[in-house]
Enzyme design. Structure first.
Site, short mmCIF file in Angstrom:
data_model
loop_
_atom_site.label_atom_id
_atom_site.label_comp_id
_atom_site.label_asym_id
_atom_site.label_seq_id
_atom_site.Cartn_x
_atom_site.Cartn_y
_atom_site.Cartn_z
N SER A 141 0.80 -1.22 0.00
CA SER A 141 0.00 0.00 0.00
C SER A 141 0.83 1.27 0.00
CB SER A 141 -0.94 0.01 1.21
OG SER A 141 -0.21 -0.14 2.42
N ASP A 164 -3.11 8.17 7.67
CA ASP A 164 -4.00 7.31 8.43
C ASP A 164 -3.16 6.62 9.48
OD1 ASP A 164 -2.70 5.25 7.07
OD2 ASP A 164 -4.32 4.96 5.64
N HIS A 188 -0.03 4.90 6.95
CA HIS A 188 0.61 5.44 5.75
C HIS A 188 1.01 6.90 5.91
CE1 HIS A 188 -2.19 2.17 4.54
NE2 HIS A 188 -1.10 1.76 3.95
#
Length: 359
Positions: free
Chosen positions: A40, A322, A325
């Site tokens: 991610s 978040d 990340h």
């Protein structure tokens, strides 16, 4: 996590990075193509159509990205997006899931949120594209490149000049090893042994890339996973980082770093590997970010932003967007430091700029 705020340093560096990015995109790219493998931290849309809860194609993700939400797990570009701009690419490298109208000769992004080196990592949250499948997807792209250029020999000559960026392993710990209630790996392996298993498996994929023409590799180490807002809030004590998780990440990084030296002797003479130490935990103290252990957006399931919630306004002061990340601001500094070693702590033994100059 105490931090001395140095706002006098933050804005000049931000402007310097922006200027370098603006300057780089007007000339010919320093490499003809860039292929991206990862999770991610690099995903730019490959998970959008998967049956999974690890998606970010909604606001407030992408709030500072030119086209809005795309599937990137941050408010703006990812670290490798910015690196691609510093390398001189006019457009971001497209996700594999959306390459139908793309110039695949310039590269493809295969990264997938929740993916790991091990196939099972992250799968409790739904489907993802593990490194094994990312490698298979690359083989499919190589076949298409061979068809475009007139054979695999010509394709290999083209791919010899490309840069291969590999940033994966976080989910093998966050969404595998440190979830013993779901995955049994921590019952079978010590942190030392587990890191070796992961590096050995990674080396097999690198050998496969070598067989399909890859020659220049950037291998990115893990961040301080015990210092993410999620780790601190769920496993930390009095707001402190989870040292067990950080220790495992350091073991993995040390083994990856030493493996890079071995790879440089094991693979063909024209191959070159570099290790990038992308430990975001050092950014706050050195660059004056004010908020180091909290997310900018309001989070819900799996530590991701809640859909359509308004994020913090002072997001350039946050390390984390978040619970896992980095923000655009943190990505900019990591990318710039990785590209030209503006902070020697990030790179080993050389930086991306010097790597591509060795073509």
């Amino acid at each position: 996590m105490p931090c001395e705020t140095k706002t006098w340093l933050f804005l000049p560096l931000l402007l310097l990075v922006a200027n370098c990015m603006q300057h780089s995109v007007h000339g010919k790219p320093e490499v003809p193509c860039l292929f991206i493998f990862g999770d991610s931290l690099s995903d730019n849309g490959n998970n959008n159509n998967l049956v999974t809860s690890t998606k970010s194609n909604y606001k407030p993700y992408g709030i500072d990205f030119p086209t809005g939400p795309t599937g990137r797990f941050t408010n703006g570009p990812t670290t490798v997006d910015i690196i691609s701009q510093l390398l001189g690419f006019e457009n971001f490298i497209p996700p594999f899931a959306n390459t139908s109208d793309s110039d695949i000769l310039k590269g493809v992004n295969y990264a997938s949120a929740a993916a790991g080196i091990r196939v099972e990592s992250g799968t409790h949250m739904g489907a993802d594209i593990s490194l094994a499948v990312q490698f298979a997807n690359h083989i499919a792209i190589v076949s298409k490149i061979a068809a475009k250029l007139g054979g695999f020999h010509k394709a290999a000559k083209h791919l010899n000049k490309c840069l291969y960026y590999v940033n994966i392993g976080n989910n093998d710990y966050i969404n595998n090893y440190f979830l013993p209630e779901i995955y049994p790996t921590s019952h079978f392996y010590t942190p030392e042994r587990y890191a070796k298993v992961l590096i050995d498996q990674l080396s097999l994929y690198l050998q496969g890339l070598q067989d399909f023409g890859a020659r220049k590799y950037v291998l990115v180490g893990m961040g301080l996973i015990g210092c993410t807002p999620n780790a601190i809030s769920t496993r930390g004590t009095n707001g402190a980082c989870v040292e067990e998780e950080n220790a495992a990440a350091i073991i993995f990084n040390n083994k990856l770093k030493s493996s890079v030296q071995k790879f440089n002797h094991k693979f063909s003479a024209d191959s070159k590997f570099i290790f990038i130490n992308s430990t975001a935990g050092s950014l706050g103290n050195s660059l004056g970010f004010k908020v180091l252990n909290a997310s900018c957006c309001k989070t819900g399931a799996h530590g991701l932003c809640i859909r359509d919630q308004i994020p913090c306004q002072n997001r350039n002061e946050y390390i984390f967007w978040d619970e896992f990340h980095p923000t655009k601001a943190a990505n900019i500094f990591t990318a710039f430091a990785s590209y030209n070693a503006s902070n020697p702590a990030f790179t080993y033994p050389i930086d991306i700029k010097h790597l591509v100059q060795s073509f």
